[in-house]
Design an enzyme around this catalytic site. Structure first.
Site: not given
Ligand code: GUN
Length: 286
Positions: A53, A97, A120
């Site tokens: 990311k 996350q 998100d």
């Molecule tokens: N864990 C797995 N996929 C995601 C996501 O798209 N966003 C976040 N914040 N955590 C995750």
């Protein structure tokens, strides 16, 4: 029939180029889009996701701040960090996350994020906006799936879509997005007695359960579009999805591979949401 691949890497490249152009335009107007990513603990998969990311932000000109915290961080301390980022004008998107360590209430932390920075799309306000068709940030993975359908020019009106999986992150929002495009939507899950009876009726199938070979060729109507959200490992440790790709590609009209399908689109839609938030900050500050 052999299905055409929907290439998530190629589509992502195209969309990320568009994002970076708009990021440059924003910079000319004095705004640098900023994303804060918070990682608590040392979950190896999360570390990879977070790294990807941040890298994607760098490549598109988005300023990113990566906060890594020890797994022992208290819930109160994490809530404090979220509050600080909520009021930081350089930050337009906040991503915590998941999963978080067990002693932290993940939903409480998500609800602490200001909805206008919830890139998100996990906040109840974002979920409610999607539910009611109001503006708000859409969860990145299902949003990426919708972009893929748009890219192949697929018109969902009157089509039957089957979503396998009912998570808050993928299954449920996916169903709402398909519904918004006038598909007839069925959500299947672990308590669905005869999954095949449903999938055989489907024009579009989205597999999002996190289990290998949930969908095999005998469960797919010829010509159906198959989107694979799964991220699993096969017996050799190789990345694979929820769909038995080799058999299903003989029946489907379009299919997404794993890797190189929905995965890169998730990060791309995070960039799209962060850009949108930064653009919005410009229009609300003037
Ligand atoms: N864990 C797995 N996929 C995601 C996501 O798209 N966003 C976040 N914040 N955590 C995750």
């Amino acid at each position: 029939m052999t299905a055409q691949l929907i290439d998530g890497n190629a589509l992502s490249q195209l969309l990320r180029l568009q994002v970076s152009e708009r990021i440059q335009q924003l910079k000319l107007q004095g705004v640098t889009a900023g994303l804060a990513v918070i990682l608590v603990g040392d979950n190896p998969a999360s570390q990879v996701y977070v790294r990807n990311k941040v890298k994607a932000c760098e490549q598109t000109g988005i300023h990113s701040v990566l906060e890594k915290h020890d797994a022992t961080m208290s819930e109160a301390a994490l809530l404090e960090r979220v509050a600080a980022l909520n009021s930081d004008p350089r930050i337009h998107g906040i991503l915590v996350q998941l999963p978080l360590p067990a002693h932290i209430d993940a939903q409480k932390v998500i609800e602490a994020i200001a909805p206008e920075k919830d890139v998100d799309g996990f906040h109840v306000a974002s979920a409610g906006a999607l539910m009611t068709g109001l503006p708000g940030y859409w969860p990145c993975t299902p949003h990426g799936c919708m972009k893929m359908l748009e890219h192949i020019g697929y018109n969902l009106r009157g089509k039957h879509a089957v979503v396998i999986g009912r998570s808050n992150i993928v299954g449920k929002p996916m169903a709402l997005m398909l519904l918004q495009q006038n598909a007839t939507v069925t959500i299947c899950h672990s308590a669905t007695p005869d999954l095949k009876a449903h999938t055989l009726q489907a024009d579009v199938i989205v597999a999002a359960v996190g289990k290998r070979n949930v969908l095999t060729a005998d469960m797919v109507k010829p010509g159906a579009v198959v989107l694979d959200v799964g991220m699993n490992r096969d017996d050799d440790g190789k990345l694979c999805g929820d769909v038995d790709f080799e058999s299903v590609k003989q029946v489907a009209s379009y299919i997404t591979p794993v890797p190189g399908g929905v995965g890169p689109m998730t990060i791309t839609m995070l960039l799209v949401n962060t850009l949108a938030s930064a653009e919005k900050s410009l229009s609300t500050s003037s």
